[in-house]
Design a protein around this motif. Structure first.
Motif, PDB file in Angstrom:
ATOM      1  N   GLN A 481       0.846  -1.187   0.000  1.00 34.24           N
ATOM      2  CA  GLN A 481       0.000   0.000   0.000  1.00 34.24           C
ATOM      3  C   GLN A 481       0.890   1.249   0.000  1.00 34.24           C
ATOM      4  O   GLN A 481       1.473   1.610   1.029  1.00 34.24           O
ATOM      5  CB  GLN A 481      -0.927  -0.018   1.213  1.00 34.24           C
ATOM      6  CG  GLN A 481      -1.864  -1.231   1.219  1.00 34.24           C
ATOM      7  CD  GLN A 481      -2.733  -1.302   2.461  1.00 34.24           C
ATOM      8  OE1 GLN A 481      -2.669  -0.424   3.336  1.00 34.24           O
ATOM      9  NE2 GLN A 481      -3.552  -2.338   2.555  1.00 34.24           N
ATOM     10  N   TYR A 483      -0.250   4.273  -0.729  1.00 32.54           N
ATOM     11  CA  TYR A 483      -1.042   5.472  -0.382  1.00 32.54           C
ATOM     12  C   TYR A 483      -2.123   5.062   0.612  1.00 32.54           C
ATOM     13  O   TYR A 483      -2.808   4.064   0.440  1.00 32.54           O
ATOM     14  CB  TYR A 483      -1.706   6.071  -1.620  1.00 32.54           C
ATOM     15  CG  TYR A 483      -2.788   7.097  -1.292  1.00 32.54           C
ATOM     16  CD1 TYR A 483      -2.457   8.386  -0.907  1.00 32.54           C
ATOM     17  CD2 TYR A 483      -4.130   6.735  -1.338  1.00 32.54           C
ATOM     18  CE1 TYR A 483      -3.447   9.316  -0.587  1.00 32.54           C
ATOM     19  CE2 TYR A 483      -5.129   7.655  -1.027  1.00 32.54           C
ATOM     20  CZ  TYR A 483      -4.776   8.938  -0.654  1.00 32.54           C
ATOM     21  OH  TYR A 483      -5.754   9.862  -0.329  1.00 32.54           O
ATOM     22  N   ARG A 484      -2.250   5.834   1.688  1.00 34.25           N
ATOM     23  CA  ARG A 484      -3.356   5.679   2.627  1.00 34.25           C
ATOM     24  C   ARG A 484      -3.880   7.067   2.979  1.00 34.25           C
ATOM     25  O   ARG A 484      -3.142   7.915   3.466  1.00 34.25           O
ATOM     26  CB  ARG A 484      -2.924   4.952   3.898  1.00 34.25           C
ATOM     27  CG  ARG A 484      -2.642   3.480   3.687  1.00 34.25           C
ATOM     28  CD  ARG A 484      -2.453   2.749   5.007  1.00 34.25           C
ATOM     29  NE  ARG A 484      -3.657   2.762   5.820  1.00 34.25           N
ATOM     30  CZ  ARG A 484      -4.673   1.903   5.648  1.00 34.25           C
ATOM     31  NH1 ARG A 484      -4.619   0.973   4.697  1.00 34.25           N
ATOM     32  NH2 ARG A 484      -5.735   1.978   6.440  1.00 34.25           N
ATOM     33  N   SER A 488      -7.236   3.484   0.292  1.00 39.00           N
ATOM     34  CA  SER A 488      -5.828   3.113   0.124  1.00 39.00           C
ATOM     35  C   SER A 488      -5.591   2.633  -1.302  1.00 39.00           C
ATOM     36  O   SER A 488      -6.488   2.077  -1.950  1.00 39.00           O
ATOM     37  CB  SER A 488      -5.426   2.003   1.107  1.00 39.00           C
ATOM     38  OG  SER A 488      -6.109   0.802   0.821  1.00 39.00           O
ATOM     39  N   ALA A 489      -4.388   2.892  -1.792  1.00 40.08           N
ATOM     40  CA  ALA A 489      -3.978   2.420  -3.113  1.00 40.08           C
ATOM     41  C   ALA A 489      -2.762   1.514  -2.931  1.00 40.08           C
ATOM     42  O   ALA A 489      -1.894   1.750  -2.094  1.00 40.08           O
ATOM     43  CB  ALA A 489      -3.652   3.591  -4.028  1.00 40.08           C
ATOM     44  N   TYR A 529      -7.359  -0.362  -5.537  1.00 42.25           N
ATOM     45  CA  TYR A 529      -7.883   0.725  -4.706  1.00 42.25           C
ATOM     46  C   TYR A 529      -8.936   0.137  -3.769  1.00 42.25           C
ATOM     47  O   TYR A 529      -9.851  -0.576  -4.202  1.00 42.25           O
ATOM     48  CB  TYR A 529      -8.517   1.839  -5.535  1.00 42.25           C
ATOM     49  CG  TYR A 529      -9.159   2.883  -4.663  1.00 42.25           C
ATOM     50  CD1 TYR A 529      -8.376   3.807  -3.966  1.00 42.25           C
ATOM     51  CD2 TYR A 529     -10.541   2.917  -4.489  1.00 42.25           C
ATOM     52  CE1 TYR A 529      -8.957   4.751  -3.124  1.00 42.25           C
ATOM     53  CE2 TYR A 529     -11.127   3.860  -3.660  1.00 42.25           C
ATOM     54  CZ  TYR A 529     -10.329   4.777  -2.975  1.00 42.25           C
ATOM     55  OH  TYR A 529     -10.901   5.695  -2.138  1.00 42.25           O
ATOM     56  N   ARG A 530      -8.789   0.427  -2.469  1.00 41.13           N
ATOM     57  CA  ARG A 530      -9.744  -0.030  -1.468  1.00 41.13           C
ATOM     58  C   ARG A 530     -10.391   1.172  -0.794  1.00 41.13           C
ATOM     59  O   ARG A 530      -9.706   2.032  -0.233  1.00 41.13           O
ATOM     60  CB  ARG A 530      -9.050  -0.917  -0.423  1.00 41.13           C
ATOM     61  CG  ARG A 530      -8.581  -2.251  -0.967  1.00 41.13           C
ATOM     62  CD  ARG A 530      -7.968  -3.131   0.137  1.00 41.13           C
ATOM     63  NE  ARG A 530      -7.636  -4.451  -0.373  1.00 41.13           N
ATOM     64  CZ  ARG A 530      -6.471  -4.770  -0.905  1.00 41.13           C
ATOM     65  NH1 ARG A 530      -5.522  -3.839  -1.018  1.00 41.13           N
ATOM     66  NH2 ARG A 530      -6.263  -5.981  -1.359  1.00 41.13           N
ATOM     67  N   TYR A 545     -13.642  -2.526  -3.047  1.00 38.66           N
ATOM     68  CA  TYR A 545     -12.355  -2.359  -3.721  1.00 38.66           C
ATOM     69  C   TYR A 545     -12.458  -2.769  -5.196  1.00 38.66           C
ATOM     70  O   TYR A 545     -13.395  -3.453  -5.622  1.00 38.66           O
ATOM     71  CB  TYR A 545     -11.261  -3.184  -3.026  1.00 38.66           C
ATOM     72  CG  TYR A 545     -11.469  -4.676  -3.053  1.00 38.66           C
ATOM     73  CD1 TYR A 545     -10.999  -5.457  -4.117  1.00 38.66           C
ATOM     74  CD2 TYR A 545     -12.129  -5.321  -2.011  1.00 38.66           C
ATOM     75  CE1 TYR A 545     -11.178  -6.831  -4.126  1.00 38.66           C
ATOM     76  CE2 TYR A 545     -12.308  -6.699  -2.015  1.00 38.66           C
ATOM     77  CZ  TYR A 545     -11.840  -7.447  -3.078  1.00 38.66           C
ATOM     78  OH  TYR A 545     -12.023  -8.799  -3.100  1.00 38.66           O
ATOM     79  N   LYS A 547      -9.667  -3.830  -8.679  1.00 38.70           N
ATOM     80  CA  LYS A 547      -8.310  -4.196  -9.102  1.00 38.70           C
ATOM     81  C   LYS A 547      -8.271  -4.234 -10.627  1.00 38.70           C
ATOM     82  O   LYS A 547      -9.252  -4.573 -11.280  1.00 38.70           O
ATOM     83  CB  LYS A 547      -7.913  -5.588  -8.579  1.00 38.70           C
ATOM     84  CG  LYS A 547      -7.983  -5.757  -7.085  1.00 38.70           C
ATOM     85  CD  LYS A 547      -7.620  -7.197  -6.672  1.00 38.70           C
ATOM     86  CE  LYS A 547      -7.713  -7.380  -5.170  1.00 38.70           C
ATOM     87  NZ  LYS A 547      -7.364  -8.781  -4.766  1.00 38.70           N
TER      88      LYS A 547
END
Length: 646
Positions: A481, A483-484, A488-489, A529-530, A545, A547
């Motif tokens: 991850q 990015y948070r 999150s990415a 991406y979640r 999410y 994908k």
């Protein structure tokens, strides 16, 4: 009345003598017994009931009689204390008779022979070897006499320890040799069905028999024949079954097939009723698919072909041989080939267009070519020498790395799997207290998942061989991850596996006894991406999410012999196909059920959150629309799994 002094002295001396005699006798007593001895022999044993009994079956009997000569039996004392005045004799009892075991004296009769009589026994002569002629053990005189024999012989070591007492210790160590050569009954109702590269053999099992042998030969097998007279046969041993598919056959060939039974003593039955079977020609999946789609290929050595200018060039052929024999025979090698096929075509195109690049590449490929040539054309000892040199090189490199300040990761992959196992047990019923209190930093996600997968892109040919049902695909994914914030990415990679099994088909599409299988090993690289704001901010335990990413599927097709298939045009049934995938899913936060246990799991193992999830997967695996692709696309499926965030 007082005795004379002289008589008192005589009485005293006599008493001392008696006491001394008793003391000496007690010291001279031996403490050995029958169990203090160990017995062995030079017989080539097929079965041994226990350490002092040998059973000789019909095959051993024939071998022993044909070899002739003497057998040596060895008696060795392994425990106990031997008297200094012990004696021994060795006797042989013939047939089912016995010799007197309480007497060291020689008593030779028609059924009892004395080989050693009343000899001193001490530690200096141990172990005791006694030579016995084979004809002293059995009435069998020729190999042909070995059928249906049931007789025994005993070799006795008789020990008297010591012989000077009125009631000596006498015991016998017995070694029994039993000739038990009655053959069991042959299996009934033997049948055989031929494929192209295998033969299915069936028979009626016998309740008292566990072991069977299958003989397959192009020579004639006669009913009632002894197994050792069958020539040029492949022999397959099977246990506790009444059928077996025997591989290694050749198409359009007539074989004779026989099945024998083997009892617990190793006696093998005569041949019952042999059967003849003819193999035919069938198509495994790759043969049929490639015949219907001749443009499809698994992929070649792209860079080497571009550098040397021809797919048939000897250097390219040798590198392909190395790929087939060393890389495609194991999962790590297949993964490497998959990566090579994924990234090399673009580079190969650039090399092929530039003469100077072809020359540079040929030079660069020299070490690889030499290494492949050495592995393909060296003996096992020479290969071990090469691996030793490679190992020394790796040790030197690792020392250099360590000195440069590099360190190994703290946690191994094994530890991660233990974490997953522990979480699963926690999910089954251990207790939790506040879902998000004081969590440790989060930057990784591991997923274990599975679901149905059917390569719809292979069309009707796939359905003919493997049916309409989907296979089960298992997958492991690891995400980083980067990015948070608002969700999150992550960047993730995964490895999966699935396979399908079916029957090879005849020209009329009838199922053969030959098998065929298709296996695929997907490698994925994805952006994820979640949206976890529901769980982190509003105490709603769901995460949505998506994908999307690039895929490369390594695949291979096996034929009825268990080898990689080859088409009629010589194309190898293995390769790799490039593609892409997209997935949408929802995850349920398990921490929400028992927050206190989730906190403990985070403190002890560093696992912040755990999820059960389900996702819809679309995979298009067709080399981005290429007509020559081996199309492993699934038009839509789903996966479920367990995820750990840490």
């Amino acid at each position: 009345m007082n005795r004379p002094k002289s008589k008192q002295i005589v009485s005293f001396v006599f008493t001392l003598a008696l006491l001394g005699s008793g003391l000496w006798s007690s010291l001279a007593l031996g403490e050995t017994k029958e169990s203090d001895w160990q017995v062995s022999s030079t017989l080539d044993l097929n079965a041994q009931a226990d350490e002092t009994t040998t059973v000789i079956n019909v095959t051993e009997c024939r071998d022993q009689v044909a070899a002739g000569g003497d057998e040596i039996f060895t008696f060795n004392q392994v425990s106990g204390t031997m008297s200094s005045s012990a004696y021994y004799s060795i006797k042989v009892a013939l047939g089912s008779e016995t010799c007197a075991k309480t007497d060291l004296a020689q008593v030779d009769t028609d059924t009892c022979l004395t080989l050693v009589e009343n000899e001193p026994l001490s530690a200096s002569i141990l172990p005791i070897d006694v030579t016995v002629a084979l004809d002293q053990l059995t009435s069998v005189k020729s190999a042909d006499d070995c059928e249906n024999v049931d007789e025994s012989a005993q070799i006795y070591l008789i020990v008297e320890d010591p012989p000077s007492l009125a009631d000596p210790t006498i015991y016998a160590v017995t070694y029994s040799v039993r000739f038990k050569t009655a053959r069991p009954t042959a299996p009934a109702n033997v049948a055989a069905e031929g494929g192209e590269e295998s033969i299915l053999v069936t028979w009626d099992e016998i309740s008292s028999i566990d072991d069977y042998k299958i003989y397959v030969t192009t020579a004639t097998i006669d009913a009632g024949a002894k197994p050792d007279t069958i020539t040029d046969a492949s022999v397959t041993s099977v246990t506790k079954t009444g059928s077996r598919r025997v591989t290694g056959a050749t198409a359009n060939t007539v074989y004779s097939v026989a099945v024998t039974s083997v009892d617990t003593d190793g006696n093998e039955s005569l041949v019952g009723t042999p059967v003849d079977v003819e193999t035919g020609v069938v198509d495994d999946f790759w043969e049929r698919y490639n015949a219907e789609n001749p443009g499809v290929d698994g992929g070649y050595c792209f860079i080497a072909t571009a550098a040397y200018g021809s797919y048939q060039e000897p250097h390219v052929q040798l590198l392909r041989q190395f790929r087939d024999e060393y890389l495609l025979t194991n999962d790590p090698g297949r993964a490497f080939v998959a990566l090579y096929y994924q990234w090399s075509p673009t580079l190969a195109d650039a090399i092929a267009e530039r003469p100077w690049a072809r020359s540079v590449t040929r030079v660069a490929l020299v070490p690889l070519y030499l290494g492949a040539a050495m592995l393909l054309n060296t003996t096992l000892v020479e290969k071990l020498g090469l691996f030793l040199l490679f190992g020394l090189l790796m040790v030197g490199l690792s020392i250099s790395w360590r000195n440069a300040g590099r360190h190994r990761p703290r946690h191994s992959a094994v530890a991660r799997w233990l974490v997953a196992a522990l979480l699963f047990s926690v999910f089954l019923g251990v207790g939790w207290t506040s879902a998000f209190a004081d969590e440790s930093p989060v930057n990784m996600m591991a997923e274990v998942k599975g679901g149905p997968y059917r390569p719809d892109g292979l069309g009707d040919t796939y359905t003919q061989y493997f049916g309409k049902d989907s296979s089960t695909m298992f997958e492991f994914e690891l995400d980083y991850q980067f990015y948070r914030g608002f969700g999150s990415a992550a960047l993730g990679g995964s490895l999966a596996y699935a396979s399908a099994d079916g029957k090879a088909l005849t020209a009329s599409n009838a199922a053969s006894i030959d098998t065929t299988s298709l296996a695929w090993l997907p490698l994925r690289l994805a952006l994820i991406y979640r949206f976890d704001m529901f769980a982190t901010h509003w105490d709603v335990p769901f995460v949505l999410y998506g994908k999307a990413g690039l895929d490369y599927y390594v695949w291979w097709v096996d034929n009825g012999a268990g080898n990689t298939s080859t088409s009629a045009t010589g194309k190898n049934g293995s390769g790799g196909t490039f593609g892409w995938h997209a997935a949408l899913g929802a995850a349920f936060l398990l921490d929400w059920l028992e927050p206190s246990t989730a906190i403990g799991f985070d403190v002890e193992w560093g696992v912040n959150n755990s999820y059960l999830f389900a996702e819809y997967l679309l995979a298009t695996i067709d080399d981005l629309g290429s007509s020559s692709a081996f199309d492993l696309s699934d038009n839509g499926t789903f996966q479920i799994g367990l995820a750990l965030e840490f």
